[in-house]
Design a protein around this motif. Structure first.
Motif, mmCIF file in Angstrom:
data_model
loop_
_atom_site.group_PDB
_atom_site.id
_atom_site.type_symbol
_atom_site.label_atom_id
_atom_site.label_comp_id
_atom_site.label_asym_id
_atom_site.label_seq_id
_atom_site.Cartn_x
_atom_site.Cartn_y
_atom_site.Cartn_z
ATOM 1 N N SER A 19 57.634 15.509 103.668
ATOM 2 C CA SER A 19 58.024 16.881 103.353
ATOM 3 C C SER A 19 57.211 17.403 102.171
ATOM 4 O O SER A 19 56.928 16.659 101.225
ATOM 5 N N TYR A 20 56.885 18.684 102.234
ATOM 6 C CA TYR A 20 56.117 19.315 101.165
ATOM 7 C C TYR A 20 56.775 20.635 100.766
ATOM 8 O O TYR A 20 57.311 21.358 101.610
ATOM 9 N N TYR A 21 56.692 20.924 99.462
ATOM 10 C CA TYR A 21 57.103 22.216 98.936
ATOM 11 C C TYR A 21 55.833 23.051 98.745
ATOM 12 O O TYR A 21 54.908 22.619 98.067
ATOM 13 N N ASN A 22 55.788 24.230 99.344
ATOM 14 C CA ASN A 22 54.578 25.046 99.312
ATOM 15 C C ASN A 22 54.769 26.306 98.491
ATOM 16 O O ASN A 22 55.774 27.016 98.658
ATOM 17 N N ILE A 23 53.812 26.589 97.615
ATOM 18 C CA ILE A 23 53.788 27.855 96.881
ATOM 19 C C ILE A 23 52.962 28.840 97.703
ATOM 20 O O ILE A 23 51.818 28.557 98.059
ATOM 21 N N ILE A 24 53.568 29.976 98.014
ATOM 22 C CA ILE A 24 52.965 30.965 98.911
ATOM 23 C C ILE A 24 52.543 32.194 98.103
ATOM 24 O O ILE A 24 53.258 32.639 97.211
ATOM 25 N N GLN A 25 51.369 32.734 98.456
ATOM 26 C CA GLN A 25 50.899 33.975 97.841
ATOM 27 C C GLN A 25 50.627 34.996 98.947
ATOM 28 O O GLN A 25 49.972 34.677 99.943
ATOM 29 N N VAL A 26 51.139 36.214 98.782
ATOM 30 C CA VAL A 26 50.927 37.290 99.756
ATOM 31 C C VAL A 26 50.202 38.428 99.048
ATOM 32 O O VAL A 26 50.612 38.847 97.960
ATOM 33 N N PRO A 27 49.097 38.940 99.651
ATOM 34 C CA PRO A 27 48.340 40.002 98.982
ATOM 35 C C PRO A 27 49.166 41.271 98.758
ATOM 36 O O PRO A 27 50.181 41.484 99.429
ATOM 37 N N PRO A 28 48.720 42.122 97.827
ATOM 38 C CA PRO A 28 49.537 43.283 97.434
ATOM 39 C C PRO A 28 49.524 44.442 98.423
ATOM 40 O O PRO A 28 50.465 45.234 98.441
ATOM 41 N N VAL B 286 59.155 39.058 112.201
ATOM 42 C CA VAL B 286 57.956 38.441 111.626
ATOM 43 C C VAL B 286 58.225 36.965 111.352
ATOM 44 O O VAL B 286 59.227 36.620 110.721
ATOM 45 N N ASP B 287 57.324 36.128 111.830
ATOM 46 C CA ASP B 287 57.474 34.671 111.741
ATOM 47 C C ASP B 287 56.444 34.120 110.749
ATOM 48 O O ASP B 287 55.234 34.195 110.984
ATOM 49 N N TRP B 288 56.936 33.589 109.618
ATOM 50 C CA TRP B 288 56.034 33.011 108.608
ATOM 51 C C TRP B 288 55.068 31.994 109.215
ATOM 52 O O TRP B 288 53.898 31.932 108.830
ATOM 53 N N SER B 289 55.566 31.171 110.143
ATOM 54 C CA SER B 289 54.758 30.061 110.656
ATOM 55 C C SER B 289 53.581 30.523 111.508
ATOM 56 O O SER B 289 52.698 29.733 111.829
ATOM 57 N N LYS B 290 53.543 31.820 111.860
ATOM 58 C CA LYS B 290 52.378 32.358 112.585
ATOM 59 C C LYS B 290 51.217 32.635 111.623
ATOM 60 O O LYS B 290 50.089 32.894 112.065
ATOM 61 N N PHE B 291 51.488 32.623 110.324
ATOM 62 C CA PHE B 291 50.472 32.973 109.337
ATOM 63 C C PHE B 291 50.079 31.795 108.446
ATOM 64 O O PHE B 291 48.916 31.658 108.072
ATOM 65 N N ILE B 292 51.050 30.961 108.090
ATOM 66 C CA ILE B 292 50.783 29.793 107.255
ATOM 67 C C ILE B 292 51.665 28.644 107.743
ATOM 68 O O ILE B 292 52.655 28.856 108.442
ATOM 69 N N ALA B 293 51.302 27.420 107.366
ATOM 70 C CA ALA B 293 52.005 26.229 107.869
ATOM 71 C C ALA B 293 53.248 25.941 107.036
ATOM 72 O O ALA B 293 53.276 25.026 106.212
ATOM 73 N N VAL B 294 54.286 26.766 107.238
ATOM 74 C CA VAL B 294 55.574 26.521 106.591
ATOM 75 C C VAL B 294 56.682 26.645 107.631
ATOM 76 O O VAL B 294 56.518 27.318 108.648
ATOM 77 N N ASN B 295 57.804 25.991 107.352
ATOM 78 C CA ASN B 295 58.950 26.028 108.255
ATOM 79 C C ASN B 295 60.032 27.002 107.793
ATOM 80 O O ASN B 295 61.118 27.036 108.362
ATOM 81 N N GLY C 76 58.120 27.811 100.367
ATOM 82 C CA GLY C 76 58.645 27.389 101.657
ATOM 83 C C GLY C 76 58.307 25.939 101.919
ATOM 84 O O GLY C 76 57.290 25.434 101.430
ATOM 85 N N ASN C 77 59.155 25.254 102.665
ATOM 86 C CA ASN C 77 58.933 23.847 102.986
ATOM 87 C C ASN C 77 58.054 23.700 104.224
ATOM 88 O O ASN C 77 57.995 24.584 105.078
ATOM 89 N N SER C 78 57.384 22.562 104.312
ATOM 90 C CA SER C 78 56.730 22.159 105.558
ATOM 91 C C SER C 78 57.050 20.692 105.796
ATOM 92 O O SER C 78 57.183 19.908 104.847
ATOM 93 N N TYR C 79 57.204 20.339 107.052
ATOM 94 C CA TYR C 79 57.574 18.976 107.438
ATOM 95 C C TYR C 79 56.474 18.428 108.336
ATOM 96 O O TYR C 79 56.214 18.965 109.410
ATOM 97 N N PRO D 223 63.983 15.968 101.259
ATOM 98 C CA PRO D 223 63.518 16.926 100.246
ATOM 99 C C PRO D 223 64.696 17.628 99.579
ATOM 100 O O PRO D 223 65.816 17.637 100.098
ATOM 101 N N SER D 224 64.424 18.227 98.430
ATOM 102 C CA SER D 224 65.456 18.983 97.724
ATOM 103 C C SER D 224 65.670 20.340 98.379
ATOM 104 O O SER D 224 64.738 20.947 98.905
ATOM 105 N N TYR D 225 66.907 20.794 98.314
ATOM 106 C CA TYR D 225 67.221 22.170 98.697
ATOM 107 C C TYR D 225 66.954 23.068 97.496
ATOM 108 O O TYR D 225 67.241 22.704 96.360
ATOM 109 N N TYR D 226 66.393 24.248 97.742
ATOM 110 C CA TYR D 226 66.234 25.244 96.677
ATOM 111 C C TYR D 226 66.444 26.624 97.285
ATOM 112 O O TYR D 226 66.070 26.895 98.419
ATOM 113 N N HIS D 227 67.072 27.493 96.520
ATOM 114 C CA HIS D 227 67.391 28.839 96.976
ATOM 115 C C HIS D 227 66.414 29.859 96.399
ATOM 116 O O HIS D 227 66.233 30.935 96.950
ATOM 117 N N SER D 228 65.791 29.509 95.261
ATOM 118 C CA SER D 228 64.867 30.425 94.595
ATOM 119 C C SER D 228 63.991 29.613 93.645
ATOM 120 O O SER D 228 64.081 28.380 93.589
#
Length: 548
Positions: free
Chosen positions: A215-224, A180-189, A207-210, A250-255
């Motif tokens: 560079s942008y930091y994106n907050i992602i929401q996935v339905p339940p 499953v590829d995140w970038s097929k659903f939303i614009a993140v790398n 997830g980041n997008s370039y 951009p900053s690195y973040y793990h969580s």
């Protein structure tokens, strides 16, 4: 998993944080193993409570060389998935290498054909000189070697790393069922391997997008839930995008952290140099060579309202710190309290390459002593900062709080932390891989957390921290290296620590004697263990799936 490597050019720049001598070798912790796809029995010592029924799943690297080619970094090893099936006091074990494109391609070519975090693939020797020259100008193909964690979206289980590719996995067979590829659903790398899940199943991630604008930091929401049986990330959306302070670094973040109403993103001074990453293959450099620590920068806490997607105009600043895992976050009395494991030096993981982890004697001591330890800390962020809020005074009114928050500008509050430990934690090398009673207490006030003490390059003790008095309970045994503790609540639990702690304990000094450890979470006494007759490398993260 701690995804950061830095290279220090001269001895005068190397900091020493401890003066430990005589560390035992742990070379076998990063030795390749074969997988065990058919379940095997384990030897039970003591008692595994009969109410525990389900699968304890673990993820981590299991293969550190392909043919004659060796991976450079601990985090590069091929993903090996583990299952401990627990039923009626008995335990069986099986493991399976993740059938990723990276694994299959490497296997087919009998060499490292896909670049990883710390390892750059070399040009194919079967190509002619001109083709090999041109291949240098290709960009790094993101790896799908998802060796960090098991995560859930819409009730399905996936294994994840930090690229845009996850794999859906059958938790019973450990077989890979879909890429499953995140970038097929939303614009993140890419996306982190540490999403947060609400009680109703709604999941948040980052997830980041370039883009051409930076560079942008994106907050992602996935339905339940799923609308159709075969869907994956359909319906995922970007809640908001936060521009990076430095567009090309951009900053690195793990969580990240999550409270009842907010997502908390911590923009730390660990930076990704995008130009170096883009030109890495041309220069023969891995992604790890493009990460650096900039202690001239403050840490920034960004608050995003989960329901509106609105980013708070107030930026909460702190001195430079590095954090990989948060413990918990909750709101109380107009404050957002965020607890995390942090150190003051983002060069802490300088030496987590495989060559260093296989050292012994004084060379191993030197590796350990140049690592900054992580300790649990609490920041208290005032939520109601407006035109009436005073400047240059501590805004925290919570009783017995040592943390401070001082308004220094119209939209800036500078924060200092409170230590969530006593002096005794220094004897155990700090604490990482924190876990709580997540399903009942994530985003809520809580009392206990669990983690690994780090008197070595990997965890060598298990620790229970009681925030009431900051008292510790410790499980330890020389020559045994426990992994991330996972809390499993007992049936009809009434107290926060009613349940057990599970941890896979690696024994590099003894052949084929790794075991699943089960502790009483309340007393921290051993209840039982299941000894596995195969060798298992030290892994990263896991989860428990209860069955009826």
């Amino acid at each position: 998993m701690l995804y950061i490597t830095m290279h220090i050019n001269s001895a005068k720049n190397i900091n020493h944080y401890t003066n430990v001598r005589g560390l035992p070798s742990i070379e076998k912790i990063v030795s390749s193993v074969e997988d065990t796809p058919r379940p095997i029995s384990t030897q039970i010592i003591g008692t595994i409570p009969e109410w525990i029924n389900g699968n304890f799943l673990r993820n981590g690297p299991g293969k550190f060389e392909i043919g004659n080619h060796k991976f450079n970094h601990w985090f590069d090893g091929m993903a090996l998935l583990h299952q401990f099936k627990i039923s009626n006091g008995q335990v069986t074990y099986k493991s399976r290498f993740l059938s990723s494109d990276s694994y299959q391609t490497n296997k087919e070519h009998n060499r490292i054909a896909i670049s990883e975090f710390g390892t750059v693939t070399m040009p194919d020797p079967c190509k002619n000189v001109f083709q090999r020259f041109l291949s240098r100008f290709e960009s790094h193909k993101p790896t799908d070697n998802a060796n960090v964690s098991f995560v859930t979206y819409k009730g399905d289980y996936y294994v994840s790393t930090e690229t845009n590719i996850m794999h859906k996995v059958d938790p019973e067979t450990l077989e890979t069922t879909e890429k499953v590829d995140w970038s097929k659903f939303i614009a993140v790398n890419g996306a982190t391997a540490h999403p947060h899940t609400e009680p109703d199943g709604t999941t948040y991630n980052m997830g980041n997008s370039y883009t051409s604008k930076g560079s942008y930091y994106n907050i992602i929401q996935v339905p339940p839930t799923k609308k159709t049986e075969d869907e994956t990330l359909e319906g995922a959306s970007v809640l908001c995008s936060i521009p990076s302070v430095d567009k090309t670094k951009p900053s690195y973040y793990h969580s990240f952290a999550m409270s009842e109403n907010y997502v908390v993103f911590i923009e730390q001074p660990i930076k990704l140099d995008l130009l170096k990453i883009v030109t890495g293959k041309l220069r023969g450099k891995s992604i790890s060579d493009s990460i650096f620590w900039d202690p001239k920068l403050n840490t920034i806490f960004h608050l995003i309202h989960k329901h509106s997607g609105k980013v708070s105009s107030i930026k909460y600043l702190a001195k430079p710190l590095s954090t990989f895992h948060q413990i918990n976050a909750f709101e109380e009395d107009g404050f957002l309290i965020i607890d995390l494991c942090a150190s003051d030096d983002g060069q802490a993981i300088t030496n987590y390459n495989i060559q260093n982890m296989r050292k012994s004697g004084e060379a191993l001591d030197e590796v350990y002593n140049t690592l900054s330890r992580a300790f649990p800390r609490r920041f208290v962020l005032p939520l109601n900062v407006d035109r009436e809020t005073p400047y240059n005074q501590n805004l925290i009114t919570r009783p017995n709080s040592i943390a401070t928050s001082v308004r220094i500008a119209k939209n800036k509050v500078f924060c200092t932390h409170e230590d969530l430990h006593g002096e005794d934690l220094h004897e155990y090398g700090g604490l990482e891989f924190p876990q709580i009673n997540y399903h009942k207490f994530n985003t809520h006030p809580y009392r206990y957390f669990y983690g690994c003490g780090f008197r070595h390059l990997v965890g060598d003790t298990l620790i229970k921290m009681d925030l009431c008095g900051k008292r510790m309970k410790v499980w330890e045994h020389p020559g045994q290296y426990p992994s991330e503790p996972v809390f499993v609540p007992s049936p009809n639990a009434t107290e926060e620590d009613d349940g057990v702690i599970m941890s896979v304990v690696i024994t590099p000094d003894e052949d084929k004697s790794t075991f699943l450890l089960v502790l009483d979470a309340k007393t921290f006494e051993e209840l039982g263990r299941a000894v596995v007759p195969v060798n298992i490398p030290y892994g990263f993260h896991g989860t428990f799936i209860a069955t009826a």
